[in-house]
Design a protein around this motif. Sequence first.
Motif, PDB file in Angstrom:
ATOM      1  N   ALA A   1      -4.619  -6.065  -9.621  1.00  0.00           N
ATOM      2  CA  ALA A   1      -5.721  -5.225  -9.155  1.00  0.00           C
ATOM      3  C   ALA A   1      -5.165  -4.145  -8.243  1.00  0.00           C
ATOM      4  O   ALA A   1      -4.178  -4.344  -7.548  1.00  0.00           O
ATOM      5  CB  ALA A   1      -6.759  -6.068  -8.418  1.00  0.00           C
TER       6      ALA A   1
ATOM      7  N   ARG B   1      -6.648  -0.765  -5.584  1.00  0.00           N
ATOM      8  CA  ARG B   1      -7.850  -0.243  -4.937  1.00  0.00           C
ATOM      9  C   ARG B   1      -7.533   1.052  -4.209  1.00  0.00           C
ATOM     10  O   ARG B   1      -6.485   1.200  -3.593  1.00  0.00           O
ATOM     11  CB  ARG B   1      -8.360  -1.305  -3.956  1.00  0.00           C
ATOM     12  CG  ARG B   1      -9.519  -0.879  -3.118  1.00  0.00           C
ATOM     13  CD  ARG B   1     -10.124  -1.977  -2.281  1.00  0.00           C
ATOM     14  NE  ARG B   1      -9.134  -2.743  -1.545  1.00  0.00           N
ATOM     15  CZ  ARG B   1      -9.284  -4.024  -1.207  1.00  0.00           C
ATOM     16  NH1 ARG B   1     -10.356  -4.679  -1.556  1.00  0.00           N
ATOM     17  NH2 ARG B   1      -8.357  -4.643  -0.520  1.00  0.00           N
ATOM     18  N   THR B   2      -8.485   2.001  -4.301  1.00  0.00           N
ATOM     19  CA  THR B   2      -8.476   3.181  -3.451  1.00  0.00           C
ATOM     20  C   THR B   2      -9.582   2.949  -2.423  1.00  0.00           C
ATOM     21  O   THR B   2     -10.150   1.870  -2.361  1.00  0.00           O
ATOM     22  CB  THR B   2      -8.771   4.473  -4.243  1.00  0.00           C
ATOM     23  OG1 THR B   2     -10.100   4.414  -4.729  1.00  0.00           O
ATOM     24  CG2 THR B   2      -7.804   4.667  -5.386  1.00  0.00           C
TER      25      THR B   2
ATOM     26  N   THR C   1       0.861  -1.181   0.000  1.00  0.00           N
ATOM     27  CA  THR C   1       0.000   0.000   0.000  1.00  0.00           C
ATOM     28  C   THR C   1       0.896   1.230   0.000  1.00  0.00           C
ATOM     29  O   THR C   1       1.852   1.306   0.770  1.00  0.00           O
ATOM     30  CB  THR C   1      -0.915   0.000   1.237  1.00  0.00           C
ATOM     31  OG1 THR C   1      -1.714  -1.194   1.212  1.00  0.00           O
ATOM     32  CG2 THR C   1      -1.827   1.216   1.240  1.00  0.00           C
TER      33      THR C   1
ATOM     34  N   GLU D   1      -3.786   0.635  -2.829  1.00  0.00           N
ATOM     35  CA  GLU D   1      -3.482  -0.702  -2.331  1.00  0.00           C
ATOM     36  C   GLU D   1      -3.365  -1.633  -3.542  1.00  0.00           C
ATOM     37  O   GLU D   1      -4.332  -1.811  -4.290  1.00  0.00           O
ATOM     38  CB  GLU D   1      -4.592  -1.179  -1.399  1.00  0.00           C
ATOM     39  CG  GLU D   1      -4.342  -2.533  -0.820  1.00  0.00           C
ATOM     40  CD  GLU D   1      -5.474  -2.997   0.091  1.00  0.00           C
ATOM     41  OE1 GLU D   1      -5.360  -4.116   0.606  1.00  0.00           O
ATOM     42  OE2 GLU D   1      -6.454  -2.254   0.273  1.00  0.00           O
TER      43      GLU D   1
ATOM     44  N   ASN E   1     -15.727   2.780 -13.524  1.00  0.00           N
ATOM     45  CA  ASN E   1     -17.015   2.479 -12.916  1.00  0.00           C
ATOM     46  C   ASN E   1     -18.074   2.582 -14.004  1.00  0.00           C
ATOM     47  O   ASN E   1     -17.737   2.739 -15.184  1.00  0.00           O
ATOM     48  CB  ASN E   1     -17.293   3.379 -11.698  1.00  0.00           C
ATOM     49  CG  ASN E   1     -17.353   4.850 -12.031  1.00  0.00           C
ATOM     50  OD1 ASN E   1     -17.807   5.244 -13.100  1.00  0.00           O
ATOM     51  ND2 ASN E   1     -16.897   5.692 -11.121  1.00  0.00           N
TER      52      ASN E   1
ATOM     53  N   ASP F   1     -12.664   3.929  -2.386  1.00  0.00           N
ATOM     54  CA  ASP F   1     -13.984   3.612  -2.939  1.00  0.00           C
ATOM     55  C   ASP F   1     -13.984   3.131  -4.391  1.00  0.00           C
ATOM     56  O   ASP F   1     -15.033   3.004  -4.996  1.00  0.00           O
ATOM     57  CB  ASP F   1     -14.892   4.832  -2.813  1.00  0.00           C
ATOM     58  CG  ASP F   1     -14.362   6.034  -3.581  1.00  0.00           C
ATOM     59  OD1 ASP F   1     -13.266   5.953  -4.140  1.00  0.00           O
ATOM     60  OD2 ASP F   1     -15.054   7.064  -3.611  1.00  0.00           O
ATOM     61  N   THR F   2     -12.820   2.854  -4.948  1.00  0.00           N
ATOM     62  CA  THR F   2     -12.752   2.468  -6.357  1.00  0.00           C
ATOM     63  C   THR F   2     -11.714   1.373  -6.562  1.00  0.00           C
ATOM     64  O   THR F   2     -10.643   1.404  -5.973  1.00  0.00           O
ATOM     65  CB  THR F   2     -12.366   3.686  -7.226  1.00  0.00           C
ATOM     66  OG1 THR F   2     -13.270   4.761  -6.950  1.00  0.00           O
ATOM     67  CG2 THR F   2     -12.435   3.355  -8.700  1.00  0.00           C
ATOM     68  N   GLU F   3     -12.063   0.414  -7.411  1.00  0.00           N
ATOM     69  CA  GLU F   3     -11.100  -0.626  -7.779  1.00  0.00           C
ATOM     70  C   GLU F   3     -10.740  -0.465  -9.241  1.00  0.00           C
ATOM     71  O   GLU F   3     -11.510   0.068 -10.027  1.00  0.00           O
ATOM     72  CB  GLU F   3     -11.684  -2.014  -7.514  1.00  0.00           C
ATOM     73  CG  GLU F   3     -11.799  -2.308  -6.041  1.00  0.00           C
ATOM     74  CD  GLU F   3     -11.952  -3.787  -5.738  1.00  0.00           C
ATOM     75  OE1 GLU F   3     -11.671  -4.624  -6.618  1.00  0.00           O
ATOM     76  OE2 GLU F   3     -12.345  -4.091  -4.608  1.00  0.00           O
TER      77      GLU F   3
ATOM     78  N   PHE G   1      -8.837   2.992 -13.628  1.00  0.00           N
ATOM     79  CA  PHE G   1     -10.013   2.892 -12.775  1.00  0.00           C
ATOM     80  C   PHE G   1     -11.239   3.040 -13.660  1.00  0.00           C
ATOM     81  O   PHE G   1     -11.268   3.878 -14.563  1.00  0.00           O
ATOM     82  CB  PHE G   1     -10.036   4.001 -11.718  1.00  0.00           C
ATOM     83  CG  PHE G   1      -8.960   3.879 -10.683  1.00  0.00           C
ATOM     84  CD1 PHE G   1      -8.973   2.847  -9.754  1.00  0.00           C
ATOM     85  CD2 PHE G   1      -7.922   4.794 -10.644  1.00  0.00           C
ATOM     86  CE1 PHE G   1      -7.978   2.746  -8.798  1.00  0.00           C
ATOM     87  CE2 PHE G   1      -6.927   4.696  -9.679  1.00  0.00           C
ATOM     88  CZ  PHE G   1      -6.955   3.664  -8.760  1.00  0.00           C
TER      89      PHE G   1
END
Length: 149
Positions: free
Chosen positions: A63, A65-66, A31, A57, A86, A68-70, A84
């Motif tokens: 993969a 990740r933040t 991270t 992370e 969505n 709230d977002t992968e 990223f």
Amino acid sequence: MKKGLIIFIAFLSVFFISACSNDSNSLSGKTFKVANTPVFQEDIDKLDKYPVVVTLEFLDDNAVRTIDTEGTYQLNDDELVINFENENENLEITFSEFKESEKDFSTYSTIISNRELQVEDHSKLSRLEVLANKLSEDMPIEFIEKQER
């Protein structure tokens, strides 16, 4: 002689495969706080002067990740590309000159060479636009590894 040749070929195969493998796994399980380099030269060696833009992370299977977002990432030589996505947006960030940092408190130094945000419907709430606006092209960045407590 035949047995020695087989062992030599097996050794070369293992060496060749490991030399050609992708460096992406070197980030897996780590991270990082992604921070802007300070504007003033006198602050360049002061960790508390590096404003954190986002925490990333890095997970298995490329993969990332933040909060709230992968997304996904690809690390090739000295270039890290993070994507990223969505239902309404796609943000691709390219970090060039991705290399070990010379700073004692940082793991990697890099520069944002490209940042592309695509939004399908501008009337919908945008999660990635805030992040995109914090990341300007040609901005020097430090990846500061976050230590588990």
